[in-house]
Design a protein around this motif. Structure first.
Motif, PDB file in Angstrom:
ATOM      1  N   THR A 106     -21.054  13.194   7.934  1.00 47.07           N
ATOM      2  CA  THR A 106     -20.762  13.902   9.169  1.00 47.07           C
ATOM      3  C   THR A 106     -21.764  15.030   9.357  1.00 47.07           C
ATOM      4  OG1 THR A 106     -18.407  13.443   8.864  1.00 47.07           O
ATOM      5  CG2 THR A 106     -18.991  15.141  10.448  1.00 47.07           C
TER       6      THR A 106
ATOM      7  N   VAL B 299     -19.778  22.183   7.009  1.00 44.58           N
ATOM      8  CA  VAL B 299     -19.124  20.870   6.987  1.00 44.58           C
ATOM      9  C   VAL B 299     -19.070  20.379   5.550  1.00 44.58           C
ATOM     10  CG1 VAL B 299     -19.217  18.492   7.793  1.00 44.58           C
ATOM     11  CG2 VAL B 299     -19.971  20.346   9.300  1.00 44.58           C
TER      12      VAL B 299
ATOM     13  N   TRP C 275     -22.994  18.109  11.782  1.00 42.01           N
ATOM     14  CA  TRP C 275     -22.659  19.013  12.871  1.00 42.01           C
ATOM     15  C   TRP C 275     -23.713  20.112  12.942  1.00 42.01           C
ATOM     16  CZ3 TRP C 275     -17.041  20.056  14.551  1.00 42.01           C
ATOM     17  CH2 TRP C 275     -16.260  18.903  14.406  1.00 42.01           C
TER      18      TRP C 275
ATOM     19  N   GLU D 249     -24.186  19.112   6.975  1.00 47.04           N
ATOM     20  CA  GLU D 249     -23.848  17.704   6.776  1.00 47.04           C
ATOM     21  C   GLU D 249     -22.862  17.563   5.634  1.00 47.04           C
ATOM     22  OE1 GLU D 249     -25.855  13.298   6.702  1.00 47.04           O
ATOM     23  OE2 GLU D 249     -27.150  15.042   6.482  1.00 47.04           O
TER      24      GLU D 249
ATOM     25  N   ARG E 247     -21.855  17.752  17.339  1.00 46.69           N
ATOM     26  CA  ARG E 247     -21.834  16.765  16.254  1.00 46.69           C
ATOM     27  C   ARG E 247     -22.770  15.618  16.623  1.00 46.69           C
ATOM     28  NH1 ARG E 247     -18.095  12.312  17.173  1.00 46.69           N
ATOM     29  NH2 ARG E 247     -17.070  12.554  19.173  1.00 46.69           N
TER      30      ARG E 247
ATOM     31  N   TRP F 204     -26.433  14.593  20.916  1.00 44.02           N
ATOM     32  CA  TRP F 204     -25.286  15.189  20.236  1.00 44.02           C
ATOM     33  C   TRP F 204     -24.104  15.263  21.187  1.00 44.02           C
ATOM     34  CZ3 TRP F 204     -25.774  17.449  15.142  1.00 44.02           C
ATOM     35  CH2 TRP F 204     -27.052  17.321  14.605  1.00 44.02           C
TER      36      TRP F 204
END
Length: 613
Positions: free
Chosen positions: A599, A406, A601, A594, A611, A394
């Motif tokens: 994306t 997110v 995180w 997600e 991330r 990450w």
């Protein structure tokens, strides 16, 4: 008077015409002839020796261009030499012509200091889109004169430097762009690549230069530093990427190197994979003594064998006024030196102690690092410094929060330990979070792929953000958790575990009992957990699926399968086939989220933000 005016106009026209005539384009190609005029592709010169002899006499004029045919190769016994100078309004340009996809190449298989592809002794010169290879030096810029800033205004852009990697001593390293002799002023190096070049850019070691810019360059595979600024006043290294350089070096290898510099700024750069090979350093950034008012900002320094930063006071001279700000340091010290101080992320050596400040930086050490700071850093003030552990697989984002959401498409929200909500500004470093005013007791927050932002407060009240610091009550129902996939799909969860779905502006209870849930972007999409049992909301009912999670996050679907991530304790799990198969991701996090764009995180146990790579 009228006649005099006409004479002045005629004189101006003649002068303009003569100026235009003096700006000539010369062509060089492998199939050309040195006896030709060189002034058209069909009458091109053949050799660089011809260019050199023409430069000596009659010489190139301001505005002249020397164009090498793309795809051509020149491997000659002497370097291309330009001693002519352009002017402040009209540089002399060495560049390319033609449609071949490959650049013109200047190569030299000689050994020692004579192996130079090109030598430039003039000012106001531009070199563009040429490849220099197989030499000891790519371009040597030699400043004639008796001292001071004797040469100026050089531009090197979009050039490629390859296979210049002499591995003997630091002072005898191969160099892509070597500035020598007296000082140089106003130099711009932009868009260049240094492929297995010991030193990418090096300024004079004994004479003062000024105003150098290295921008949007890349270096990899070399032995020393991508950029070695020495005795420089005023300069920038920006948007430059250094990776996989270094090795066994009798002096020490580094990504970027400053010594005896004043007001030089390194910003928006990444330095990774620097190796020490059992020798010294192997560090990302080396402040090698006597630097004043220099800065490192908005950069990433990671995966290096040695420290991220070496702050060295050599010869009894320290660095002073150094600013380190808005930078992330992670997974450094990957091959330990065996010294506690040298195996720290930021290492200060020598005396007297250097001075400066460190602010808004994240320091994430791997399991081998001895600590965040090694040596004596009492000369540095520290504000907003986050120190934690590296999460394998990450990349850190500066910040520390209690909860994260997110939505996708750049929409990310979080709540800190003081119950203040924030939204992400789009940067990964520094103060990259903006407080959302109007709510000071937020407990959880959730944002959708469309930016729809909701929160619950510490009393389980539910709030919808209306913009401009205004929050409106979302429902009178008390919810401990809210989840927003989009404005069309909003779910909540009561403290007793009852899930709620918002339909036509009203939250309605949905049968079932959950400890966590997350909504997708489409109305009705939701996944949840009850203890560790994973639940999927399908056809107006919850069904148990495979997997074991304590916290869950839904990406949405790919048109066929739902994509879901979550954690079981600190083990990170993800499925891309509606829970048919779960895959364990590297790292250890307590919460992941997600977005609909994939994306992913998360937060670690300290609340630091990560991330997925």
């Amino acid at each position: 008077m009228t006649l005099f005016k006409h004479a002045l106009v005629l004189l101006a026209v003649c002068f303009t015409t003569l100026t235009a005539i003096s700006q000539t384009t010369y062509y060089v190609k492998n199939s050309g002839l040195d006896t030709a005029s060189g002034t058209s592709p069909s009458a091109a010169w053949q050799t660089l020796a011809k260019v050199t002899s023409f430069d000596a006499s009659p010489g190139f004029q301001p505005g002249d261009q020397i164009l090498l045919e793309r795809g051509g190769l020149w491997n000659e016994s002497s370097p291309l030499t330009l001693t002519s100078s352009g002017s402040s309004t009209s540089k002399i340009t060495l560049a390319d012509f033609g449609t071949n996809p490959n650049p013109p190449r200047i190569s030299c298989f000689q050994q020692g200091y004579t192996a130079v592809c090109a030598r430039v002794e003039g000012s106001f010169v531009s070199v563009q889109r040429v490849q220099f290879e197989n030499a000891h030096r790519g371009i040597v810029f030699w400043a004639p004169g008796t001292g001071g800033l004797s040469s100026s205004d050089i531009e090197v852009s979009n050039c490629y430097f390859k296979n210049m990697d002499n591995r003997t001593k630091w002072f005898d390293m191969s160099v892509g762009l070597q500035f020598e002799q007296w000082g140089w002023d106003n130099v711009v190096i932009r868009g260049c690549t240094f492929d297995h070049v010991s030193l990418g850019v090096s300024t004079p070691t004994g004479n003062l230069s000024s105003n150098f810019v290295v921008d949007d360059c890349e270096a990899f595979g070399g032995w020393g530093a991508a950029v070695a600024f020495q005795n420089l006043v005023g300069g920038y290294i920006t948007n430059t990427r250094v990776r996989d350089v270094g090795g066994l070096n009798n002096v020490g290898s580094t990504g970027l190197f400053l010594v005896s510099c004043t007001s030089v700024v390194i910003s928006n750069c990444s330095v990774s994979g620097v190796k020490h090979g059992g020798g010294f350093d192997g560090c990302g950034i080396d402040f090698e003594s006597n630097n004043t008012n220099c800065a490192l900002a908005n950069s990433f320094v990671f995966n290096n064998e040695g420290p991220a930063v070496l702050m060295f006071s050599g010869g009894g001279v320290q660095n002073s006024g150094i600013v380190i700000a808005d930078t992330l340091f992670y997974n450094n010290n990957t091959s330990l030196h065996g010294s506690s101080a040298a195996d720290s992320v930021l290492y200060q050596a020598g005396s007297p102690v250097s001075t400066g400040s460190i602010s808004n930086c994240g320091i994430y050490k791997n399991s081998g690092s001895s600590g965040s700071f090694g040596g004596t850093w009492t000369g540095f003030t520290q504000t907003g410094v986050l120190s934690g552990s590296y999460c394998q697989g990450w990349t850190p984002v500066f910040g520390q929060f209690a909860h994260l959401s997110v939505g996708g498409n750049g929409h990310i929200a979080a709540v800190d330990s003081n119950n203040v909500p924030f939204v992400w500004s789009g940067s990964l470093t520094g103060n990259c979070w903006t407080q959302v005013s109007g709510l000071t007791n937020a407990a959880t927050v959730s944002v959708g792929e469309d930016g729809e932002l909701w929160a619950t407060d510490t009393g389980n009240g539910v709030w919808r953000y209306a913009g401009s610091g205004t929050w409106s009550l979302g429902t009178t129902i008390r919810l401990a958790h809210i989840s927003v996939g989009s404005a069309a799909n909003i779910w909540g969860l009561k403290t007793n575990g009852t899930p709620y779905l918002r339909t036509s502006g009203t939250f309605n209870a949905v049968s079932g009992s959950l400890t966590d849930l997350d909504a997708g972007p489409v109305y009705g999409q939701a996944w949840g957990v009850n203890g560790t049992t994973v639940q999927h909301y399908v056809s107006s009912a919850w069904s148990t699926v495979s997997g074991a999670l304590t916290q869950i996050s839904m990406h949405g679907d790919d048109g066929t399968n739902d994509i879901v991530a979550g954690v079981n304790g600190t083990t990170i799990q993800r499925t891309t086939d509606t829970a048919t198969n779960w895959h364990t991701l590297p790292g250890a996090l307590v919460e992941v989220s997600e977005g609909s764009d994939g994306t992913l995180w998360g937060l670690d146990s300290s609340g630091f933000v990560w991330r997925a790579n």
